[in-house]
Design an enzyme around this catalytic site. Structure first.
Site, short mmCIF file in Angstrom:
data_model
loop_
_atom_site.label_atom_id
_atom_site.label_comp_id
_atom_site.label_asym_id
_atom_site.label_seq_id
_atom_site.Cartn_x
_atom_site.Cartn_y
_atom_site.Cartn_z
N ASP A 150 41.60 37.85 37.86
CA ASP A 150 41.74 39.27 37.49
C ASP A 150 41.02 39.48 36.17
O ASP A 150 40.71 38.52 35.45
CB ASP A 150 43.21 39.66 37.37
CG ASP A 150 43.39 41.12 36.97
OD1 ASP A 150 42.73 41.97 37.59
OD2 ASP A 150 44.16 41.41 36.04
N TYR A 197 37.55 45.86 34.02
CA TYR A 197 36.49 45.93 35.01
C TYR A 197 36.25 47.39 35.45
O TYR A 197 35.15 47.74 35.86
CB TYR A 197 36.85 45.11 36.25
CG TYR A 197 36.67 43.61 36.11
CD1 TYR A 197 36.37 43.01 34.89
CD2 TYR A 197 36.81 42.79 37.23
CE1 TYR A 197 36.22 41.64 34.78
CE2 TYR A 197 36.65 41.41 37.13
CZ TYR A 197 36.36 40.84 35.92
OH TYR A 197 36.20 39.48 35.82
N GLY A 198 37.31 48.18 35.42
CA GLY A 198 37.22 49.54 35.94
C GLY A 198 36.24 50.45 35.23
O GLY A 198 35.89 51.51 35.74
N CYS A 228 42.53 42.08 41.58
CA CYS A 228 42.01 43.19 40.80
C CYS A 228 41.51 44.23 41.79
O CYS A 228 40.66 43.93 42.65
CB CYS A 228 40.86 42.72 39.91
SG CYS A 228 39.96 44.03 39.07
N CYS A 255 46.14 49.63 40.18
CA CYS A 255 45.57 48.60 39.30
C CYS A 255 46.65 47.56 39.10
O CYS A 255 47.81 47.90 38.84
CB CYS A 255 45.13 49.20 37.97
SG CYS A 255 44.63 47.99 36.72
N HIS A 312 47.21 45.72 36.68
CA HIS A 312 47.80 45.77 35.34
C HIS A 312 49.01 46.71 35.30
O HIS A 312 49.95 46.50 34.51
CB HIS A 312 46.77 46.27 34.31
CG HIS A 312 45.82 45.22 33.82
ND1 HIS A 312 44.77 44.76 34.57
CD2 HIS A 312 45.76 44.54 32.64
CE1 HIS A 312 44.09 43.86 33.87
NE2 HIS A 312 44.67 43.72 32.70
#
Length: 260
Positions: free
Chosen positions: A10, A42-43, A73, A183, A185
């Site tokens: 991730d 990454y987004g 991810c 996401c 996260h």
């Protein structure tokens, strides 16, 4: 039986939410976790960058002998998993927002999705929404800044709460009854989200579904572990081992720095 480890990667600590579900569902499996915190989030990156990072992480996990890789991810899944599956000879498990169960469970006909720009702009996200939620209204919200705060160890900070409030209040005012976390996260924000959301809004994430799918694929390919002793879990980060350890609180696992 195959005692090689499951690989997980991730853009940082987000995938720990997936790892915990995997460990609960597959207690006999060894795992290797890569936290690419140096390149988070990454987004916010271009598709080509996301693909390059996903290839780098995959090849490192393959060198470490992994039998299956979980792309933990959403953004990496939507931008890279087709290439990974076509290129490497092991199974890959991807992550995508759990729009289908939210759409099926919605009585208001309105579902909120909190995700990164990379996920919300992807073809996979839009095809999933079209295929499973064409009968309801999807309210999309880009969670700009949330990954960075989580990666700084501020998942429960007041500045994070303020940002969450800013993002979810318009969706709540519109009448959503489900909030999909797009996401990996974001499950780390669930304590704050529950405090800020009305009781009628159900929070949906994909961790349990990913663990179930991983079990099915391991079983299908005769890759389940035959290990009887305690499983081994290795964690690597290219930024701050103490931060990753914070998200493993209560767990007796060593986190190592690795320059990747």
């Amino acid at each position: 039986m195959d005692n090689r480890p499951i690989g997980i990667f991730d853009s940082g600590v987000g995938g720990i939410s997936i790892w915990k579900e995997l460990r609960a569902k597959l207690p006999s499996e060894d795992t290797i976790y890569l936290a690419d915190s140096k390149n988070a989030p990454y987004g916010e990156k271009r598709p080509g960058q996301i693909l390059d990072l996903s290839i780098k992480n995959t090849e490192l996990l393959l060198k470490k002998g992994c039998k299956l890789i979980v792309v933990a991810c959403n953004t990496a899944t939507t931008n890279a998993i087709d290439h990974l599956r076509a290129t490497y000879p092991i199974p890959f498990i991807g992550i995508e927002p759990a729009i289908k169960p939210a759409a099926l469970g919605s009585s208001s006909g309105k579902v909120g999705v909190l995700a990164t720009r990379g996920t919300l702009s992807s073809e996979l996200f839009h095809s999933t929404a079209k295929n499973h939620a064409s009968h309801i209204e999807i309210l999309e919200q880009e969670g700009t800044g949330l990954v960075e705060l989580i990666e700084q160890g501020k998942a429960q900070a007041e500045e994070t709460r303020a940002l969450i409030r800013k993002y979810i209040q318009p969706m709540v005012a519109s009448g959503i009854d489900h909030l999909v976390l797009g996401c990996t996260h974001y499950p780390h924000l669930i304590p704050l989200l529950r405090e800020e959301l009305p009781e009628r809004v159900r929070i949906i994430d994909c961790g349990e579904a990913v663990a179930r799918q991983t079990f099915r694929i391991l079983e299908k390919h005769s890759l389940l572990s035959g290990r009887k002793e305690r499983s081994i879990h290795q964690f690597y980060t290219n930024k701050d081992p103490e931060l990753l350890s914070l998200f493993l609180k209560g767990e007796d696992y060593q986190v190592s720095y690795l320059d990747f």
